[in-house]
Design a protein around this motif. Structure first.
Motif, PDB file in Angstrom:
ATOM      1  N   ALA A   1       0.697  -1.200  -0.051  1.00 45.27           N
ATOM      2  CA  ALA A   1       0.034   0.136   0.113  1.00 45.27           C
ATOM      3  C   ALA A   1       0.923   1.188  -0.086  1.00 45.27           C
ATOM      4  CB  ALA A   1      -0.930   0.111   1.243  1.00 45.27           C
TER       5      ALA A   1
ATOM      6  N   ASP B   1     -10.136   0.892   1.663  1.00 48.60           N
ATOM      7  CA  ASP B   1     -10.746   1.453   3.144  1.00 48.60           C
ATOM      8  C   ASP B   1     -12.173   1.795   2.936  1.00 48.60           C
ATOM      9  OD1 ASP B   1      -8.413   1.348   3.977  1.00 48.60           O
ATOM     10  OD2 ASP B   1      -7.585   3.377   3.371  1.00 48.60           O
TER      11      ASP B   1
ATOM     12  N   SER C   1      -5.219  -1.215  -1.900  1.00 48.77           N
ATOM     13  CA  SER C   1      -6.041  -0.952  -0.762  1.00 48.77           C
ATOM     14  C   SER C   1      -7.464  -0.467  -0.901  1.00 48.77           C
ATOM     15  CB  SER C   1      -5.305  -0.139   0.086  1.00 48.77           C
ATOM     16  OG  SER C   1      -5.387   1.378  -0.717  1.00 48.77           O
TER      17      SER C   1
ATOM     18  N   GLU D   1       1.210  -3.618   4.827  1.00 48.81           N
ATOM     19  CA  GLU D   1      -0.374  -4.128   4.754  1.00 48.81           C
ATOM     20  C   GLU D   1      -0.652  -5.381   4.606  1.00 48.81           C
ATOM     21  OE1 GLU D   1      -2.035   0.061   5.240  1.00 48.81           O
ATOM     22  OE2 GLU D   1      -3.063  -2.197   4.970  1.00 48.81           O
ATOM     23  N   ASP D   2       0.021  -6.063   3.542  1.00 46.33           N
ATOM     24  CA  ASP D   2      -0.188  -7.343   3.275  1.00 46.33           C
ATOM     25  C   ASP D   2       0.428  -8.077   4.441  1.00 46.33           C
ATOM     26  OD1 ASP D   2       2.252  -7.334   2.738  1.00 46.33           O
ATOM     27  OD2 ASP D   2       2.084  -7.074   0.790  1.00 46.33           O
TER      28      ASP D   2
ATOM     29  N   THR E   1      -0.365  -1.096  10.611  1.00 44.90           N
ATOM     30  CA  THR E   1      -1.720  -1.788  10.583  1.00 44.90           C
ATOM     31  C   THR E   1      -2.055  -2.270  12.036  1.00 44.90           C
ATOM     32  OG1 THR E   1      -0.876  -3.802   9.966  1.00 44.90           O
ATOM     33  CG2 THR E   1      -1.749  -2.440   8.217  1.00 44.90           C
TER      34      THR E   1
END
Lengths: 560, 578
Positions: free
Chosen positions: B4, B412, B410, B572-573, B10
């Motif tokens: 991201a 949201d 991403s 993010e992942d 996160t």
């Protein structure tokens, strides 16, 4: 009459494995496993029955006259507790170098010890080197008429209980493949200060087995302890492994057999969606496929044991085939059976005392024993040129005949560490012709046999291309060779049983068996699945007609 | 795929940092603690408590109830992060979510308050559905709830349910009538039960998840109020089926977390272990296994992440997609772990040793995840039931599309789940057109894609294989026995691979333009994923090549457990770099 009187006798002696307690019951097996306890109760019962004598060749005062019989006995034990089977058979496995290549004095001494109930251990591996035996660091320095031995061997079954230890050592003054020597160490005679037995290594399968290591510090061993000629240790170990790899499949088969019975027994009583679970077509097909795998793997295992007895020079090929195919098929099949059991598969209690999950853990180790899958496939990859040698397939006729053969003294088995030709696979053309002639209107059989021929032609063409046995392609070619060899065994054995007793299981089973080997995972025709499922149900009737565990293995030749 | 753009830490990275280094054996979140508790068949209270102290309970409570649960993707990441250390603890906390979801989806305000109170109090919940005699046959439920003057009386025994021993509350499926409208869900709490009315049975001794509080609960004349009914009487089956669609996606987080750890362990071992004068990672068959496992991890992640988002933006796709995720992801993880065990050799069965023996525990635990919330045959049955309609929709060109958010880097602020939007059947597979879109994009591509030729071959093969499956379905689906026969299950299994291939292709297509990572822009990532999926359907020899070597290099660079607690290394992942 059943083919294995002795195995039946042992089965009868051990009694119903579903009893709530007692030696070699499922309850005892699960209890010993939970406690990580050496399975003393069960081993004592085997001692009473006389099991150790079957670890010692007849010529040395024991009762080991046939590898096939030994395999049948091992299987009886593995059906109940694979850990007990491993420990009880460890003398023959560890002493194999002595039976094959020891001096008369060495053989007598080890034979007497085993008959007295003592254990033998085989110290090959080291923590840092695993399968790479040539890199071993345990050294034996020769001074006058003794060796002084230093170093640590690791992952040795029964070393803490053993009287004799076959120990693979490096002689520093020698080099290359001829630098290793196998010593027969009498631990009773070794100065206690010169060695240390290391703690039991805890494992997740075969938890009761006593696996440990030994540290040697200036241990003095007479030069006469060398088994065979000094410097020829690697060769002797390779030859020993050829024999023991042939015997491991019986252990896998025992585990699968009980896993299948246990699953069938559960599903026959299980009510689901308005019927019993065995009414569901998917369940029937899965059980039929398991039954087919068991039949096929059993046939392959038997044929490979007979190769060792009647055609030992092919042993380097057949032992690798058996050691790859059977544990591989069995492990995969047991995982699939666990799907049918649902939540029951991972319970350590309840149905059949929770033996299934123990079998699952124990059986996984058989693909590691005496050479892991990659090691065995590398060995087989190096044997691919056998396919290019012209050889009379009738040399292997003695392998396929349903009957039972003694193997004569193990010391008289004549074989090298590599084979030159493969008369088993060479018989493909003949058996194909015979089968096609006998079943001219069977397109499924013809397709399977065509597939077999294509595999054989492909492999033969590529056999001379100098593949690296440790490359991915080398391993895959070896796997194809193993499957081809196994499939030819199944075809030749089926035909031999027709020739011998005029009858065999339906030819559609043979077709399904060939495809199970060549195209694993492909589903057999629904009609064949129904037949095999029905046969399985006859063998394992629903309660209350259900009998206790029986001693026979499955064969392509109907039981008389 | 690219990380991201924003690198804000996160929730999962926060959790990971709070738990500390898994190789530090003093910590509750260490592999050592996990293996020790397992060996002693002891519940991992310490780790659960640490996760709760960190604030896990809030992540099990939706935002509208004042909690932090707003995205399944985030929930998935938290679960995967904890799973990397210990599945036993994760599954126990996951059971809280499983038991809570029916209430979040269909409960009353009072029930939601009760549930939130229990979770905030650090209590455990049980999803009380299965019974000893009926397994997956929910309609045969034997636990009954009978009408009384003031409400209901619940009798019968639930079995093989998690958190049974220490549950303070349970969502209980009970029979209140006949047929598909004969089941009713109740939210029951132990503190309201009289003496002897709620009796936990002894813990079941198990092979995987040994420390879990698996067991049963015997209900005897337990009084329930009308206010305890979740949804309406008779609505139980529908709510259950909605709940399971969501949790079937989340189960994949257990499997991926386990595979994360096993792959890291096997990779680390393969780089340090020397045989025949070289690290075994240089042996081609070892490299093959590591690369395949890495690929299966990528596939699992691509499919599961898309499913998390689909649940929130296209819930009508979830009946099919959740079954594909639930069948395929645990299957990929289990196959990979079995394969990695061959790399580990004897180490795979020694207690202790490499990373305290965590791989062996993960292997047993991960195998059990295949059973959760519907076993493989159950999910294959669901997929098989869909196949005729999916084939028909493709033939008529009546396939739905998906919003870009599903595969974007991403996404949201997706709308939260709404029970009214959940369906029981998916009419057309909206993921599958990703294959055609990728093919078209490659054909008219302005981007230089180094692996274009191979990618096209792979994508075209997947499309052709779909056509073969559709043909086979049209030929055979009419016969009565088909639905419960192995041939239907085989087709369903094949289809799940093609569905996953489409998810991977869509992800790549959606993200490659903003990526500067050559592994992505060259197409190597997608080649790796598709080859693995195709290779599973059409096995053949696969010598290690540049794509594999690139994958192995990335595996080598993936932060190991010594860095998991360093949130800068986690993206993010979850730190996998795609």
């Amino acid at each position: 009459m059943l083919p294995w009187g002795t195995a039946d006798d042992l089965e009868a002696f051990l009694g119903d494995p579903l009893r709530p307690s007692g030696p070699l019951t499922y309850a005892q097996a699960v209890a010993d496993d939970k406690d990580e306890a050496f399975p003393r109760t069960s081993l004592d019962a085997l001692q009473d029955w006389g099991y150790p004598a079957h670890q010692v060749p007849e010529a040395l005062g024991g009762r080991l006259a046939s590898l096939e019989e030994l395999a049948a006995l091992s299987r009886v034990l593995a059906r109940r507790d694979p850990a007990v089977a491993v420990v009880a058979n460890s003398p023959v496995a560890a002493a194999m170098p002595v039976w094959l290549g020891g001096s008369p004095e060495q053989r007598d001494a080890v034979a007497r010890a085993v008959l007295d109930g003592r254990y033998v251990a085989l110290g090959l591996t080291e923590e840092q080197h695993g399968a790479d035996l040539v890199a071993g660091e345990v050294t034996a320095r020769r001074t006058g008429d003794v060796y002084v031995v230093d170093g640590v061997k690791w992952l040795i079954n029964n070393v803490r209980l053993a009287r004799f230890l076959c120990l693979l050592v490096r002689e520093p003054e020698r080099s290359g493949l001829r630098s290793l020597t196998l010593l027969l160490v009498d631990l009773d005679a070794l100065a206690p200060s010169s060695y240390e037995l290391l703690p039991k290594i805890r494992t997740h399968g075969l938890c009761g087995a006593d696996v440990a290591g030994i540290r040697l510090r200036g241990a003095v061993v007479p030069v006469s302890a060398s088994v065979g000629r000094p410097g020829r240790g690697l060769e002797l170990v390779a030859r020993s492994l050829t024999v023991t790899r042939t015997l491991v499949p019986a252990l896998s088969l025992g585990a699968l057999e009980t896993a299948l019975r246990c699953t069938v027994d559960f599903l026959q009583d299980r009510r689901l969606y308005g019927g019993t679970a065995v009414d569901i077509p998917f369940v029937q097909e899965e059980l039929a496929a398991a039954y087919l795998d068991l039949t096929v793997a059993d046939t392959v295992a038997r044929c490979c044991v007979r190769v060792m007895q009647v055609l030992p020079e092919l042993g380097p090929v057949s032992s690798a085939v058996a050691k790859f195919v059977v544990p591989h098929v069995v492990e995969a099949r047991m995982r699939r059976l666990s799907t049918l059991l649902g939540a029951r598969y991972f319970l350590r209690e309840g149905h059949w005392s929770g033996i299934f999950e123990k079998l699952l853990r124990d059986a996984r180790l058989f693909s590691l024993f005496d050479g892991s899958e990659p090691v065995v496939l590398s060995a087989l990859a190096a044997q691919l040129p056998c396919l290019q040698e012209d050889v009379d397939p009738r040399c292997a006729d003695g392998v396929f005949r349903g009957g039972h053969a003694a193997c004569g003294p193990l010391a008289d088995l004549r074989f090298e560490t590599v084979a030159d030709a493969d008369p088993v696979t060479a018989g493909l053309q003949d058996v194909r012709t015979t089968l096609l002639r006998a079943h001219p209107d069977d397109p499924d059989l013809a397709t399977a046999l065509d597939l077999l021929r294509t595999e054989s032609d492909d492999l033969r063409t590529q056999a001379g291309t100098g593949l690296d046995p440790r490359s991915e392609l080398g391993q895959r070619q070896a796997e194809r060779y193993a499957r081809l060899f196994a499939a030819v065994c199944v075809a030749r054995e089926w035909q031999a049983s027709v020739d011998a007793c005029g009858d065999a299981v339906p030819v559609s089973w043979l077709t399904a068996g060939l495809l199970a080997l060549l195209r694993p995972g492909e589903r057999m025709p629904r009609s064949t699945a129904e037949q095999m499922f029905a046969a399985l149900m006859i063998e394992h009737p629903a309660p209350p007609a259900r009998a206790g565990s029986r001693g026979e293995g499955r064969t392509l030749c109907p039981q008389q | 795929m690219p990380a991201a753009v924003t690198r804000r830490p996160t929730a999962a990275a926060h959790l990971d940092r709070a738990l500390g280094a898994p190789l530090d054996e003093r910590l509750a979140g260490s592999f050592r603690a996990s293996v020790d508790a397992d060996r002693q068949e002891r519940f991992p209270h310490e780790l659960c408590q640490e996760a709760l102290d960190w604030g896990m309970a809030e992540h099990l409570i939706p935002q509208e109830q004042g909690g932090s649960l707003r995205s399944l993707e985030e929930c998935f990441a938290l679960s995967r992060t904890l799973s990397r250390r210990d599945l036993t603890a994760t599954v126990a906390l996951g059971a809280n979510l499983l038991a809570g979801l029916p209430v979040w989806l269909a409960g009353t305000a009072e029930q939601k308050d009760t549930l939130a109170g229990l979770l905030r109090g650090g209590r455990f919940l049980s999803f009380a559905l299965s019974e000893e005699e009926h397994g997956s046959d929910v309609l045969e439920t034997g636990v009954t709830a009978r009408r009384t003057a003031s409400g209901w009386r619940v009798d019968g025994t639930k079995w093989s349910i998690n958190n049974a021993g220490h549950a303070s509350g349970a969502t209980v499926t009970a029979r209140t009538g006949d047929g598909v409208r004969g089941l009713t869900l109740f939210l029951l709490t132990r503190d309201r039960a009289g003496a002897g009315q709620w009796a936990p049975l002894p813990k079941l001794r198990t092979h995987g998840l040994r420390g879990s509080a698996f067991g049963g609960i015997a209900f005897s004349e337990l009084e329930a109020r009308d206010a305890d009914v979740v949804g309406r009487p008779g609505q139980g089956l529908e709510i259950l089926l909605h709940t399971l669609q969501v949790t079937r996606v989340l189960v994949a987080s257990f499997a991926l977390g386990a595979l994360d750890t096993c792959l890291a362990a096997a990779g680390s071992f393969a780089r340090s272990r020397r045989l025949y004068d070289a690290p075994i990672a240089e042996l081609e068959p070892v490299a093959r296994r590591l690369s395949d496992a890495y690929a299966e991890l990528q596939v699992g992640e691509a499919l599961a992440q898309a499913a998390c988002r689909v649940a929130q933006v296209r819930p009508e796709q979830l009946p099919l997609m959740s079954a594909c995720v639930k069948y395929l992801v645990p299957r990929l993880a289990n196959d990979s772990i079995e394969s990695l065990s061959v790399v580990l050799g004897a180490r795979s069965y020694l207690a202790g040793g490499l990373w305290h023996g965590i791989v062996e525990k993960m292997r047993r635990d991960c195998a059990v995840t295949a059973l959760f919330d519907g076993s493989a045959p159950v999910n294959l049955g669901v997929i098989a039931d869909h196949l005729p309609a999916l084939a028909h929709a493709r033939a008529c060109d009546e396939v739905d599309d998906l919003p870009a958010a599903v595969f974007a880097a991403s996404a949201d602020d997706l709308p939260w789940l709404d029970d009214d939007d959940l369906e029981l059947v998916t009419a057309s597979d909206a993921v599958h057109p990703g294959l055609a879109a990728t093919r078209e994009a490659l054909r008219r591509d302005g981007h230089p894609v180094a692996h274009r030729g191979e990618l096209l071959d792979l994508v075209v093969w997947c499309e052709a294989e779909t056509a073969r499956v559709d043909d086979e379905v049209r030929r055979s689906a009419g016969s009565a026995a088909w639905r419960r026969g192995g041939a239907a299950y085989d087709l369903a299994a094949r289809y799940s691979h093609l569905h996953a291939a489409a998810a991977c292709a869509s992800r790549w297509l959606a993200r490659r333009e903003e990526s500067t990572d050559p592994f992505v822009t060259s197409g190597a990532w997608l080649v790796l994923c598709l080859r693995r999926l195709v290779g599973r359907l059409r096995p053949g020899p696969a010598p290690v090549d540049d794509v594999d070597r690139a994958a192995l290099a990335r595996l080598g660079e993936t932060p190991g457990p010594e860095q998991w607690s360093d949130h800068d290394a986690l993206r993010e992942d979850g730190g996998r770099g795609t």
